[in-house]
Design a protein around this motif. Structure first.
Motif, mmCIF file in Angstrom:
data_model
loop_
_atom_site.group_PDB
_atom_site.id
_atom_site.type_symbol
_atom_site.label_atom_id
_atom_site.label_comp_id
_atom_site.label_asym_id
_atom_site.label_seq_id
_atom_site.Cartn_x
_atom_site.Cartn_y
_atom_site.Cartn_z
ATOM 1 N N THR A 87 11.214 -150.799 -17.345
ATOM 2 C CA THR A 87 11.718 -152.137 -17.061
ATOM 3 C C THR A 87 11.006 -152.664 -15.830
ATOM 4 N N CYS A 101 12.567 -160.749 -16.334
ATOM 5 C CA CYS A 101 12.584 -159.309 -16.524
ATOM 6 C C CYS A 101 11.875 -158.957 -17.839
ATOM 7 N N LEU A 102 11.302 -157.756 -17.878
ATOM 8 C CA LEU A 102 10.611 -157.223 -19.053
ATOM 9 C C LEU A 102 11.124 -155.819 -19.314
ATOM 10 N N SER A 122 11.740 -159.764 -23.137
ATOM 11 C CA SER A 122 11.577 -160.367 -21.814
ATOM 12 C C SER A 122 12.376 -161.650 -21.734
ATOM 13 N N TYR A 154 7.772 -157.355 -30.387
ATOM 14 C CA TYR A 154 7.997 -158.299 -29.292
ATOM 15 C C TYR A 154 8.107 -159.674 -29.926
#
Length: 162
Positions: A87, A101-102, A122, A154
């Motif tokens: 993270t 955030c990812l 994300s 993703y």
């Protein structure tokens, strides 16, 4: 992770930074607690509507305490050290201000993953929503160039390219 194979190869060194003019990614930890908490608490409906996060169940609509958020960040930091998930906090360049955030984690069994080897999600704060596409494009390139995954999942962003 209970799988017999590790999430990443033993000889893989996870990157500790991705720096671009628009943002900088570094591993998320408890040192980001106040800024992280403020970032997502102010953007709950926006984050819940972000591609890939619509059915994730986070963030909770009612929010959470600063203490509960710290425990969450400590868990993410442990996952990073243990190499079971990665993270990153998304920072405004030159600052410690969290703007997103990812998350890079193993695909959960039975989630209709289509054969992916990593689940990537994300978000960015609502007030910097225009960075969602650039973050998606940058992370997609980073995954292809620097990470050992062959089929990361993703969720695409409209008009982001990739």
């Amino acid at each position: 992770m209970s799988s017999s194979s590790p999430f990443v190869p033993d000889d893989f060194d996870p990157p500790l930074e991705l720096a671009l003019p628009e943002f900088r990614l570094v591993p998320l930890g408890p040192q980001h607690n106040e800024s992280d908490h403020a970032a997502w608490m102010a953007s709950i409906p926006h984050i819940q509507a972000t591609p890939g996060l619509e059915s994730w169940g986070w963030p909770p609509a009612e929010g959470m305490t600063l203490e509960a958020n710290r425990a969450d960040l400590e868990r993410h930091a442990r996952d990073f050290v243990e190499r079971v998930g990665f993270t990153y906090t998304v920072l405004r360049p030159g600052t410690s201000e969290v703007i997103g955030c990812l998350y890079i984690y193993p695909v959960k069994e039975g989630r209709g993953d289509g054969g992916g080897d990593a689940q990537v999600r994300s978000w960015v704060r609502a007030d910097v929503a225009e960075l969602d596409g650039p973050l998606y494009a940058a992370v997609s390139r980073w995954l292809a160039e620097r990470w050992p995954f062959e089929r990361p999942i993703y969720a695409e962003r409209p008009g982001a390219g990739g």
